[in-house]
Scaffold this motif. Structure first.
Motif, PDB file in Angstrom:
ATOM      1  N   GLU A  27     -17.459  28.462 -27.256  1.00 48.45           N
ATOM      2  CA  GLU A  27     -18.406  27.231 -27.334  1.00 48.45           C
ATOM      3  C   GLU A  27     -17.905  25.871 -26.969  1.00 48.45           C
ATOM      4  OE1 GLU A  27     -16.602  27.591 -31.575  1.00 48.45           O
ATOM      5  OE2 GLU A  27     -17.485  29.120 -29.962  1.00 48.45           O
ATOM      6  N   GLN A  28     -16.402  25.506 -27.016  1.00 49.73           N
ATOM      7  CA  GLN A  28     -16.092  24.334 -26.581  1.00 49.73           C
ATOM      8  C   GLN A  28     -15.889  24.418 -25.050  1.00 49.73           C
ATOM      9  OE1 GLN A  28     -12.251  24.426 -28.642  1.00 49.73           O
ATOM     10  NE2 GLN A  28     -12.923  22.427 -29.684  1.00 49.73           N
ATOM     11  N   LYS A  29     -15.657  25.602 -24.403  1.00 50.70           N
ATOM     12  CA  LYS A  29     -15.508  25.810 -23.146  1.00 50.70           C
ATOM     13  C   LYS A  29     -16.879  25.455 -22.347  1.00 50.70           C
ATOM     14  CE  LYS A  29     -12.836  29.017 -21.591  1.00 50.70           C
ATOM     15  NZ  LYS A  29     -12.355  30.385 -21.139  1.00 50.70           N
ATOM     16  N   ALA A  30     -17.943  26.015 -22.974  1.00 47.43           N
ATOM     17  CA  ALA A  30     -19.341  26.026 -22.400  1.00 47.43           C
ATOM     18  C   ALA A  30     -19.669  24.402 -22.322  1.00 47.43           C
ATOM     19  CB  ALA A  30     -20.177  26.545 -23.257  1.00 47.43           C
ATOM     20  N   PHE A  31     -19.553  23.883 -23.576  1.00 52.99           N
ATOM     21  CA  PHE A  31     -19.880  22.270 -23.695  1.00 52.99           C
ATOM     22  C   PHE A  31     -18.905  21.285 -22.623  1.00 52.99           C
ATOM     23  CE2 PHE A  31     -19.914  17.930 -25.545  1.00 52.99           C
ATOM     24  CZ  PHE A  31     -21.236  17.824 -25.218  1.00 52.99           C
ATOM     25  N   TYR A  32     -17.862  21.637 -22.463  1.00 53.63           N
ATOM     26  CA  TYR A  32     -16.878  21.095 -21.677  1.00 53.63           C
ATOM     27  C   TYR A  32     -17.320  21.264 -20.298  1.00 53.63           C
ATOM     28  CZ  TYR A  32     -12.544  19.570 -18.953  1.00 53.63           C
ATOM     29  OH  TYR A  32     -11.600  18.769 -18.354  1.00 53.63           O
ATOM     30  N   GLY A  33     -17.852  22.439 -19.876  1.00 48.04           N
ATOM     31  CA  GLY A  33     -18.661  22.527 -18.707  1.00 48.04           C
ATOM     32  C   GLY A  33     -19.651  21.819 -18.262  1.00 48.04           C
ATOM     33  N   ARG A  34     -20.401  21.626 -19.231  1.00 51.05           N
ATOM     34  CA  ARG A  34     -21.702  20.683 -19.197  1.00 51.05           C
ATOM     35  C   ARG A  34     -21.287  19.111 -19.128  1.00 51.05           C
ATOM     36  NH1 ARG A  34     -26.022  22.362 -24.133  1.00 51.05           N
ATOM     37  NH2 ARG A  34     -25.320  24.500 -24.207  1.00 51.05           N
ATOM     38  N   LEU A  35     -20.047  18.984 -19.736  1.00 53.29           N
ATOM     39  CA  LEU A  35     -19.638  17.404 -19.640  1.00 53.29           C
ATOM     40  C   LEU A  35     -19.283  17.181 -17.887  1.00 53.29           C
ATOM     41  CD1 LEU A  35     -17.785  16.525 -22.842  1.00 53.29           C
ATOM     42  CD2 LEU A  35     -19.714  15.200 -21.882  1.00 53.29           C
ATOM     43  N   ARG A  36     -18.233  18.156 -17.733  1.00 56.81           N
ATOM     44  CA  ARG A  36     -17.901  17.917 -16.296  1.00 56.81           C
ATOM     45  C   ARG A  36     -18.892  17.913 -15.145  1.00 56.81           C
ATOM     46  NH1 ARG A  36     -14.727  15.897 -14.374  1.00 56.81           N
ATOM     47  NH2 ARG A  36     -13.480  17.323 -12.963  1.00 56.81           N
ATOM     48  N   ARG A  37     -20.033  18.672 -15.552  1.00 57.36           N
ATOM     49  CA  ARG A  37     -21.251  18.702 -14.630  1.00 57.36           C
ATOM     50  C   ARG A  37     -21.790  17.146 -14.553  1.00 57.36           C
ATOM     51  NH1 ARG A  37     -21.402  24.106 -15.990  1.00 57.36           N
ATOM     52  NH2 ARG A  37     -22.980  23.797 -17.681  1.00 57.36           N
ATOM     53  N   ALA A  38     -21.872  16.750 -15.828  1.00 57.86           N
ATOM     54  CA  ALA A  38     -22.694  15.373 -15.971  1.00 57.86           C
ATOM     55  C   ALA A  38     -21.959  14.341 -15.442  1.00 57.86           C
ATOM     56  CB  ALA A  38     -23.060  15.160 -17.431  1.00 57.86           C
ATOM     57  N   LEU A  39     -20.622  14.300 -15.640  1.00 59.56           N
ATOM     58  CA  LEU A  39     -19.659  13.401 -14.991  1.00 59.56           C
ATOM     59  C   LEU A  39     -18.522  13.823 -14.078  1.00 59.56           C
ATOM     60  CD1 LEU A  39     -18.984  11.947 -18.792  1.00 59.56           C
ATOM     61  CD2 LEU A  39     -20.518  11.014 -16.921  1.00 59.56           C
TER      62      LEU A  39
END
Length: 266
Positions: A27-39
């Motif tokens: 679940e951390q990896k999934a949210f980290y991916g969202r952050l990297r796409r947003a920023l």
């Protein structure tokens, strides 16, 4: 004789074996991916200790040591930095997304240090698109002057993102909240579900910060003959989050001179 026995036991001591483990949970990896796409042009670090992000302002040695120990063990889930490793904001993920505002809490310490703080519900995390709208557009300024560059950084990584004409990332300052920003500030939607008419008015006024401030203030004022029932804690939390975010866009209107101001010095 005793020393020989001790040496023998030490020599025969078994060294424990280890194996690598994943740095991120799924679940951390999934949210980290969202952050990297947003920023995409920012650096995002997980599990960052507060003592790496802030330092005491006291000049007393003993007090500074005590205040540094106060930060030991405190972490934020993510810290976001620009290309020159200047801290932009921190992110905490909590069950229910409720921020602890008690004295000495992470939120209060971060606020006192002037660090932007976001908190979201673990079970209802914002999408990359929602975060992108909330954070604002990433703007690349003009070339960085040679005097502003860190020689040590330039020598260590001459071809990295730290060097070159676009070595700093800033966020464009919006003029008001947006409907998307409101959704990100209240991701679990308590106000929208329980008081849809209130939510619609908040969305209607979000592009006009001063009007939105007046409306949010009116929600806590007793203006009726009958006593108001009040809002649940979850709704009050969302309204408070929106009010704090909107405060950054307020413009102070010039005060009109009163009759006393005109004739006071006559």
């Amino acid at each position: 004789m005793l020393s020989r026995l001790l040496k023998k036991s030490t020599a025969s001591e078994v060294v424990p074996a280890f194996t690598k483990k994943p740095f991120f949970r799924s679940e951390q990896k999934a949210f980290y991916g969202r952050l990297r796409r947003a920023l995409p042009k920012c650096y995002v670090f997980p599990d960052v200790e507060l003592r790496a992000l802030m330092t005491p302002i006291s000049t007393d040695t003993k007090q500074r040591r005590s205040e540094k120990e106060y930060l030991v063990g405190r972490k934020v889930d993510y810290a976001v930095f620009d290309a020159r490793l200047s801290l932009i904001c921190v992110i905490e993920l909590k069950t229910g997304g409720v921020v602890d505002q008690s004295p000495g809490s992470n939120a209060q310490l971060l606020k006192g240090a002037g660090i932007k703080h976001f908190c979201w519900d673990k079970q209802k995390l914002p999408t990359s698109e929602q975060m992108m709208r909330l954070f604002g557009s990433v703007v690349l300024p003009g070339p960085v002057k040679k005097n502003d560059a860190d020689p040590a950084t330039m020598m260590a990584a001459p071809n990295s993102d730290f060097a070159g004409p676009h070595s700093e990332i800033l966020f464009a300052r919006p003029t008001s909240l947006t409907p998307e920003a409101l959704d990100a500030l209240a991701p679990h939607g308590h106000t929208k579900a329980a008081y849809p008419h209130v939510w619609e008015r908040i969305r209607m006024f979000c592009k006009e910060p001063n009007h939105l401030e007046d409306y949010l203030t009116s929600l806590s004022m007793q203006t009726r003959a009958s006593k108001r029932a009040g809002f649940p804690k979850e709704v009050l939390h969302e309204i408070n989050e929106i009010e704090q975010a909107n405060a950054a866009f307020l413009t102070k209107l010039p005060e009109k001179p009163s009759w006393n101001d005109v004739f006071a010095d006559r």
